[in-house]
Design a protein around this motif. Structure first.
Motif, PDB file in Angstrom:
ATOM      1  N   LYS A  31      -4.538 -28.072 -46.185  1.00  0.00           N
ATOM      2  CA  LYS A  31      -5.404 -29.012 -45.470  1.00  0.00           C
ATOM      3  C   LYS A  31      -6.715 -29.222 -46.234  1.00  0.00           C
ATOM      4  CE  LYS A  31      -4.072 -27.692 -40.820  1.00  0.00           C
ATOM      5  NZ  LYS A  31      -4.617 -27.027 -39.661  1.00  0.00           N
ATOM      6  N   GLY A  57      -8.296 -32.680 -47.664  1.00  0.00           N
ATOM      7  CA  GLY A  57      -9.672 -33.111 -47.385  1.00  0.00           C
ATOM      8  C   GLY A  57     -10.421 -33.432 -48.668  1.00  0.00           C
ATOM      9  N   ILE A 117     -21.991 -39.751 -43.860  1.00  0.00           N
ATOM     10  CA  ILE A 117     -20.904 -38.783 -44.106  1.00  0.00           C
ATOM     11  C   ILE A 117     -21.441 -37.522 -44.782  1.00  0.00           C
ATOM     12  CG2 ILE A 117     -18.706 -38.426 -45.316  1.00  0.00           C
ATOM     13  CD1 ILE A 117     -18.065 -41.327 -44.831  1.00  0.00           C
ATOM     14  N   ALA A 147     -12.550 -26.165 -39.203  1.00  0.00           N
ATOM     15  CA  ALA A 147     -13.030 -27.533 -39.446  1.00  0.00           C
ATOM     16  C   ALA A 147     -13.244 -27.799 -40.942  1.00  0.00           C
ATOM     17  CB  ALA A 147     -14.321 -27.751 -38.684  1.00  0.00           C
ATOM     18  N   PHE A 175     -12.244 -31.167 -42.764  1.00  0.00           N
ATOM     19  CA  PHE A 175     -13.120 -32.306 -42.468  1.00  0.00           C
ATOM     20  C   PHE A 175     -14.438 -32.180 -43.249  1.00  0.00           C
ATOM     21  CE2 PHE A 175     -16.875 -33.451 -39.881  1.00  0.00           C
ATOM     22  CZ  PHE A 175     -16.776 -34.825 -39.990  1.00  0.00           C
ATOM     23  N   PHE A 176     -15.039 -30.985 -43.188  1.00  0.00           N
ATOM     24  CA  PHE A 176     -16.314 -30.781 -43.870  1.00  0.00           C
ATOM     25  C   PHE A 176     -16.170 -30.995 -45.382  1.00  0.00           C
ATOM     26  CE2 PHE A 176     -17.706 -27.897 -40.221  1.00  0.00           C
ATOM     27  CZ  PHE A 176     -18.640 -28.802 -39.756  1.00  0.00           C
ATOM     28  N   PHE A 232     -14.073 -32.892 -46.897  1.00  0.00           N
ATOM     29  CA  PHE A 232     -13.977 -34.342 -47.115  1.00  0.00           C
ATOM     30  C   PHE A 232     -15.388 -34.934 -47.227  1.00  0.00           C
ATOM     31  CE2 PHE A 232     -14.467 -38.401 -44.900  1.00  0.00           C
ATOM     32  CZ  PHE A 232     -13.747 -39.246 -45.730  1.00  0.00           C
ATOM     33  N   CYS A 233     -16.256 -34.583 -46.260  1.00  0.00           N
ATOM     34  CA  CYS A 233     -17.612 -35.143 -46.243  1.00  0.00           C
ATOM     35  C   CYS A 233     -18.411 -34.702 -47.468  1.00  0.00           C
ATOM     36  CB  CYS A 233     -18.358 -34.686 -44.994  1.00  0.00           C
ATOM     37  SG  CYS A 233     -17.525 -35.175 -43.486  1.00  0.00           S
TER      38      CYS A 233
END
Ligand code: ASP
Length: 470
Positions: free
Chosen positions: A9, A13, A37, A248, A251-252, A254-255
């Motif tokens: 994952k 990301g 973002i 998480a 997601f983090f 990705f940002c």
């Protein structure tokens, strides 16, 4: 449905983040990416960093107070430092070997390199450092001296860069001038609360925690037991926090990646251009870091822990590696490094809680390799052949610079000033490699973190405390 493992994952990301950054550059959405973002990336790093200090504090106190034999601590300390020193020197050695074989700096246009060299000789004279070994020849020989006036212009430019760096150079100089024992002095906190509140004071926190843990063994158990219960309880809470943050992480990440790449340049073409100029240097360093991560470390692990296969090794530690890549900070990665080593590799807490925080602070194999490769590359770029004695000096100062680098993004770049100065080169040259440093920093941080995990695994094995792989 089969659960997707966390490292997969995180990779997704990471790739989506890079993809988004390119899309946002080409569509002109960079301002949006940076405003809306990127802040989540910063939040991620902050979360990990605030967990790191208490986690180190409580896990060391818990680990040390659980030791039945305090002399083990001395033995562990000795082994750990020796292993860290050897791996660091190995990394610089491999780096120097590579950069001397590939010679990335020589691939630049020779005329430009001669101009660079004359600029360097002028800089030496301006700073009353006299000509370098064969420097007079460059100033007198008409074949070279015809470039004198152009080089003065280049020199002026590099002087301007130097002015920007003066502050940084001064602080590195101040470090050099202090007593050789200063680093030991710096390890001892004069105010434990100040040490706990400064993220750069990890060694002081480690010192305090070990001292506290040992003292606790010496007091009557009726007093120490409740403290141990509280310490272990708090530790469990922080570990759970790491777990929650990691849920998480994709997601983090990705940002984080979207923000980092979007800030590098306005268009994908610009990112490409940045790398073309310094391509041979970047590739040489990247190959060295790749070699360490995928050949040297697995071989060392295979040698000492034959039962741990190559795939197993990476499956165990990859979440920390991906995080190191995304955050560019060994300190921010530390909570996850500890989790991977304890839960996946099976290193006992009494070893990992001690070996890993020290490693995150002083053991940076990737950084030491970077220091060596970059300095020799910059010398090559300026038509300078470094002597064997100078290269040996680089081995030592590169190792020292990596020990002194903070575990945060770009720290190694600042410490390079010291390595350049140690062999009489112009410290302002760090500005030359600055444009590609963020990405290379991400790669060297992966190596830094991997090196720590390898050493902690070896130490556990040598203590007969790696049941999963015995
Ligand atoms: N970013 C690196 C780390 O945190 C240090 C460096 O080389 O700049 O390990």
């Amino acid at each position: 449905m089969k659960k997707i493992p966390i490292h997969t994952k995180i990779v997704i990301g990471l790739l989506l983040g890079i993809g988004w950054a390119f899309l946002s550059s080409s569509m002109g959405w960079n301002a949006f990416t940076i405003r809306w973002i990127d802040p989540f990336g910063t939040i991620f790093i902050r979360l990990l960093k605030f967990i790191a200090v208490p986690l180190v504090l409580f896990s060391i106190i818990g680990g040390v107070s659980g030791l039945r034999d305090v002399s083990k601590l001395g033995r562990l300390g000795g082994k750990t430092l020796l292993a860290y020193m050897l791996t660091t020197l190995l990394a610089v050695g491999i780096g120097l070997l590579l950069v001397n074989i590939v010679k990335p700096g020589n691939q630049m246009d020779e005329e430009q390199r001669i101009k660079n060299r004359i600029g360097y000789e002028i800089w030496l004279q301006d700073n009353n450092m006299g000509p370098s070994q064969d420097g007079q020849h460059f100033l007198d020989d008409p074949q070279y001296s015809k470039y004198l006036s152009e080089s003065q212009v280049t020199q002026q430019q590099s002087e301007n860069q130097k002015n920007d760096l003066t502050q940084k150079i001064k602080s590195v100089d101040a470090q050099k001038e202090s007593s050789p024992l200063q680093f030991i002095v710096d390890m001892v906190p004069d105010n434990i609360f100040a040490a706990l509140s400064g993220n750069g004071l990890m060694l002081q926190v480690i010192f305090f925690a070990i001292f506290f843990g040992i003292t606790m063994i010496m007091i009557p158990t009726e007093h120490s037991e409740p403290i141990i219960a509280v310490v272990n309880g708090i530790n469990a809470v922080f570990l759970k926090m790491v777990d929650l943050v990691m849920k998480a992480a994709p997601f983090f990440v990705f940002c984080l990646l979207a923000g980092v790449v979007a800030k590098m340049a306005d268009t994908p073409g610009e990112v490409f251009e940045i790398f073309v100029g310094l391509g041979s240097y970047s590739l040489t360093l990247f190959s060295g870091l790749f070699l360490l991560t995928f050949v040297v470390y697995p071989l060392i692990v295979k040698l000492f822990v034959p039962k741990m296969g190559f795939k197993d090794f990476y499956k165990n530690i990859s979440p920390a590696q991906f995080l190191a890549f995304s955050t560019s900070s060994s300190a921010a990665t530390l909570p996850v490094t500890m989790e991977c080593v304890e839960e996946n590799v099976g290193v006992p807490k009494s070893i990992s809680s001690f070996v890993l925080p020290i490693g995150a602070t002083i053991n940076m194999d990737g950084t030491s390799m970077f220091e060596g490769v970059a300095v020799v590359f910059l010398a090559q770029l300026h038509f300078i052949d470094l002597t064997i004695a100078q290269q040996l000096t680089i081995v030592l100062t590169a190792a020292a610079a990596s020990i002194g680098s903070a575990a945060i993004p770009s720290a190694g770049l600042i410490m390079m000033i010291m390595v350049l100065q140690s062999v009489g080169l112009n410290p302002a040259w760090v500005a030359i490699i600055f444009p590609v440093d963020r990405i290379l920093d991400m790669c060297r941080t992966v190596v830094n973190v991997t090196g720590d995990m390898v050493v902690s695994t070896l130490i556990a094995k040598s203590e007969g405390e790696l049941p999963k792989y015995s």
